[in-house]
Design a protein around this motif. Structure first.
Motif, PDB file in Angstrom:
ATOM      1  N   THR A   1     -40.691   6.094  -0.814  1.00 14.35           N
ATOM      2  CA  THR A   1     -39.718   5.694   0.198  1.00 14.35           C
ATOM      3  C   THR A   1     -38.446   6.530   0.075  1.00 14.35           C
ATOM      4  OG1 THR A   1     -40.599   3.438   0.202  1.00 14.35           O
ATOM      5  CG2 THR A   1     -38.399   3.755   1.116  1.00 14.35           C
ATOM      6  N   THR A   2     -38.242   7.401   1.032  1.00 11.26           N
ATOM      7  CA  THR A   2     -37.067   8.275   1.077  1.00 11.26           C
ATOM      8  C   THR A   2     -36.643   8.466   2.524  1.00 11.26           C
ATOM      9  OG1 THR A   2     -38.380  10.299   1.309  1.00 11.26           O
ATOM     10  CG2 THR A   2     -37.869   9.581  -0.949  1.00 11.26           C
ATOM     11  N   PRO A   3     -35.417   8.937   2.764  1.00  3.97           N
ATOM     12  CA  PRO A   3     -35.024   9.277   4.134  1.00  3.97           C
ATOM     13  C   PRO A   3     -35.936  10.339   4.755  1.00  3.97           C
ATOM     14  CG  PRO A   3     -33.069   9.058   2.770  1.00  3.97           C
ATOM     15  CD  PRO A   3     -34.252   8.989   1.848  1.00  3.97           C
ATOM     16  N   HIS A   4     -36.479  11.234   3.946  1.00  4.11           N
ATOM     17  CA  HIS A   4     -37.365  12.265   4.481  1.00  4.11           C
ATOM     18  C   HIS A   4     -38.639  11.639   5.078  1.00  4.11           C
ATOM     19  CE1 HIS A   4     -35.073  15.738   3.235  1.00  4.11           C
ATOM     20  NE2 HIS A   4     -34.977  15.253   2.009  1.00  4.11           N
ATOM     21  N   LEU A   5     -39.213  10.658   4.389  1.00  9.28           N
ATOM     22  CA  LEU A   5     -40.413  10.001   4.919  1.00  9.28           C
ATOM     23  C   LEU A   5     -40.085   9.269   6.218  1.00  9.28           C
ATOM     24  CD1 LEU A   5     -43.403   9.223   4.570  1.00  9.28           C
ATOM     25  CD2 LEU A   5     -42.645   7.222   3.266  1.00  9.28           C
TER      26      LEU A   5
ATOM     27  N   SER B   1     -37.967  -3.800  -1.374  1.00  7.88           N
ATOM     28  CA  SER B   1     -39.040  -3.230  -2.187  1.00  7.88           C
ATOM     29  C   SER B   1     -40.266  -2.779  -1.409  1.00  7.88           C
ATOM     30  CB  SER B   1     -39.477  -4.254  -3.238  1.00  7.88           C
ATOM     31  OG  SER B   1     -39.986  -5.420  -2.599  1.00  7.88           O
ATOM     32  N   PRO B   2     -40.576  -3.332  -0.227  1.00  6.45           N
ATOM     33  CA  PRO B   2     -41.836  -2.938   0.419  1.00  6.45           C
ATOM     34  C   PRO B   2     -41.813  -1.483   0.878  1.00  6.45           C
ATOM     35  CG  PRO B   2     -40.554  -4.347   1.879  1.00  6.45           C
ATOM     36  CD  PRO B   2     -39.876  -4.382   0.547  1.00  6.45           C
ATOM     37  N   PRO B   3     -42.889  -0.744   0.643  1.00  6.67           N
ATOM     38  CA  PRO B   3     -42.948   0.657   1.088  1.00  6.67           C
ATOM     39  C   PRO B   3     -43.096   0.748   2.595  1.00  6.67           C
ATOM     40  CG  PRO B   3     -45.044  -0.010   0.141  1.00  6.67           C
ATOM     41  CD  PRO B   3     -44.097  -1.149  -0.084  1.00  6.67           C
ATOM     42  N   LEU B   4     -42.839   1.925   3.145  1.00  4.67           N
ATOM     43  CA  LEU B   4     -42.912   2.104   4.594  1.00  4.67           C
ATOM     44  C   LEU B   4     -44.342   2.086   5.109  1.00  4.67           C
ATOM     45  CD1 LEU B   4     -40.127   4.777   5.246  1.00  4.67           C
ATOM     46  CD2 LEU B   4     -39.946   2.306   4.884  1.00  4.67           C
ATOM     47  N   GLY B   5     -45.320   2.234   4.222  1.00  2.97           N
ATOM     48  CA  GLY B   5     -46.713   2.092   4.626  1.00  2.97           C
ATOM     49  C   GLY B   5     -47.129   0.645   4.815  1.00  2.97           C
TER      50      GLY B   5
END
Length: 569
Positions: A102-106, A242-246
């Protein structure tokens, strides 16, 4: 309903929507979820937000404290969209796999895929080559944007004809190097409101994952229902979680909701219970999204961190035990907004906030949604009686070429697989997943109720309760528990826990056996995989039937099993 003309040149996603007669009934009664025929959710979240609030407002913050303004974000997104279409040959409707922490790039890659009119398939950084290969085969993926640190497993998946463009590395082929030579302005593809924007794969708590297809209007609808009417964010808010963007819980809570409100989000690569309190204090986070297990785990460290900036805490992903809600509220003064959502409906559809919160219940249907509790015949059961939760609203289940569509959608309603009770005044109370109900000697026992009783004990960090097949009783209750460091894990501890549970709930609900583990089986998104525990107990019951000389049938027992010795391994 009749679909609007598509802007997709690659029509795979639309071609593999379920037949119209298998769709849930969609509701657009709420004025805020009526959208124009042409709609690009990426342009709405980014370009329209810049028009409303200006380009200088902070959009994303990374773990180092670097801030991306909305104007900077738009320039980066538009350059990536140019790379997608000009350099990589992505056309509207192509599926693009996104992978990385999880980053701004993703997040920027996801927004670029939206603006380019492609279909985002965001996967988890924890998924392995076999899982990635299955997703790529199911969704017919030929393009991927991947963090250089997460590319190895994607390469090992050996997906035929997959073109991978990495970011965060060096050299002219890196996505960020490519994007630097492109213009800062990209005109978003004029997608249809019901063009597929993303395919989200379920987290696998019950077995083989399913691909859930959601439209551009669906992305905005979750912000214009739950976020707008329950969460009520402010432009000055800083979101984190905490949840990932996926995981659609994370995509909504860390990208869609803050951007729709002109707020900002702290995107952390490490966002477990140990890291979150420090990050909240350091960055002055005001809105937190995480799972019940994280709220429970953070309780021990609250005294050493200043969390006074928090004003909203949201819990979803699994049921929030009343004991956890109460402990968090007593320690912080913040009432957790509990909610139930599903990948099939994209985000939360039953919840409550502020004075409407009732600990131990989930809440009421989010504005724009309807819910009811039905029996096996699909008809509503009387208030106060348990049944299956059925939901409908502006979003709904559309599996990608999956025969399980008929199971999830019945008579126009989404059948979530949860057992609920509707109280006479309209509040909905969670009982269990439909397959987590334990029937023992004629008694119906909800596993989560027993888990909640165990979690009230100060030594218990996590608990999972399942039924084990039993010839005499049909099933017996078995509890798996993770204890605090230093807590006893012997027969005396088992006896003490059983007495504690009996003091809180009816004795017939008390676990016949308690197993101590170092960790419970969970998906990469943190959801408990009870099916693995049930399978282990079924195997054990079968083995015991074959060893009739053990003399253990019907005995109250406790197991103190190490993970390495347990059948889950």
């Amino acid at each position: 309903m009749e679909l609007k003309p598509s802007a997709h040149r690659d029509t795979f996603a639309r071609d593999h929507l379920p037949p119209p007669d298998q769709w849930p009934e969609l509701l657009f009664d709420l004025p805020g979820v009526r959208y124009p025929d042409r709609l690009n959710c990426g342009a709405e979240l980014l370009d329209t937000t810049v028009e409303r609030f200006g380009p200088d407002r902070p959009a994303f913050v990374d773990g180092t404290g670097e801030i991306w303004s909305y104007g900077e974000l738009r320039a980066r997104v538009d350059r990536i969209a140019h790379v997608l279409t000009s350099d990589l040959g992505v056309v509207p409707g192509n599926r693009v796999l996104l992978r990385g922490p999880t980053t701004p790039h993703l997040a920027a890659c996801w927004l670029a895929v939206m603006k380019a009119g492609a279909v985002a398939v965001t996967v988890l950084a924890a998924q392995r080559p076999l899982e990635l290969a299955g997703i790529c085969e199911t969704a017919r993926i030929r393009h991927a944007l991947c963090d250089i640190r997460a590319v190895d497993d994607l390469v090992k998946a050996e997906v035929p004809e997959l073109r991978i463009c990495t970011y965060g590395g060096e050299g002219p082929e890196d996505l960020l190097s490519r994007s630097a030579s492109h213009p800062e302005v990209y005109e978003a593809v004029a997608t249809s409101a019901d063009d597929v924007a993303l395919i989200a794969f379920t987290s696998g708590t019950t077995g083989r994952p399913k691909g859930c297809m959601h439209f551009h209007r669906d992305v905005l609808a979750i912000a214009d229902t739950f976020s707008e009417h329950v969460l009520k964010p402010r432009p000055e808010d800083l979101f984190a979680g905490s949840p990932p963007l996926g995981f659609t819980f994370g995509l909504g809570g860390l990208v869609i909701f803050p951007m729709r409100a002109g707020a900002s989000a702290l995107l952390l690569e490490q966002s477990g219970p140990r890291q979150l309190p420090e990050a909240i204090e350091r960055h002055r986070v005001s809105v937190l999204f995480t799972a019940p297990t994280a709220y429970r785990a953070m309780l021990d460290g609250l005294d050493s961190h200043d969390l006074s900036s928090l004003r909203r805490c949201v819990s979803a992903g699994e049921n929030l035990p009343e004991a956890v809600w109460t402990a968090w509220h007593e320690r912080t003064g913040i009432p957790i907004i509990n909610g139930i959502g599903a990948t099939e409906l994209l985000h939360i559809f039953i919840s409550a906030a502020d004075e409407a919160i009732r600990p131990g219940t989930t809440g009421v249907p989010v504005p724009g949604f309807q819910a009811r509790v039905v029996g096996a015949d699909g008809l509503p059961v009387p208030d106060g009686e348990p049944g299956l939760l059925a939901v409908r609203g502006p979003t709904g289940c559309r599996y990608l070429a999956d025969e399980r569509q008929r199971e999830y959608v019945r008579d126009g309603w989404n059948m979530t697989g949860d057992t609920y009770v509707r109280e006479p005044d309209g509040w909905f109370r969670y009982v269990a997943r439909a397959d987590d109900m334990i029937i023992s000697a004629g008694y119906n026992i909800a596993g989560p109720e027993v888990e909640d009783a165990l979690l009230r004990h100060p030594d218990v960090l996590e608990a999972a309760v399942v039924g084990r097949p039993d010839e005499e009783r049909g099933q017996v209750v078995v509890a798996y528990a993770v204890l605090r460091e230093g807590a006893r894990r012997d027969a005396q501890a088992v006896a003490s826990l059983r007495e504690f549970v009996k003091a809180g709930i009816a004795p017939y609900k008390c676990p016949r056996e308690i197993v101590f583990l170092d960790a419970l089986p969970r998906t990469a998104t943190g959801k408990l995989q009870r099916f693995r525990l049930r399978n282990a107990e079924a195997e054990r019951a079968e083995a015991e039937r074959a060893e009739t000389d053990t003399g253990r049938s019907g005995a109250d027992t406790g197991r103190t099993t190490s993970p390495s010795a347990h059948p889950l391994e």
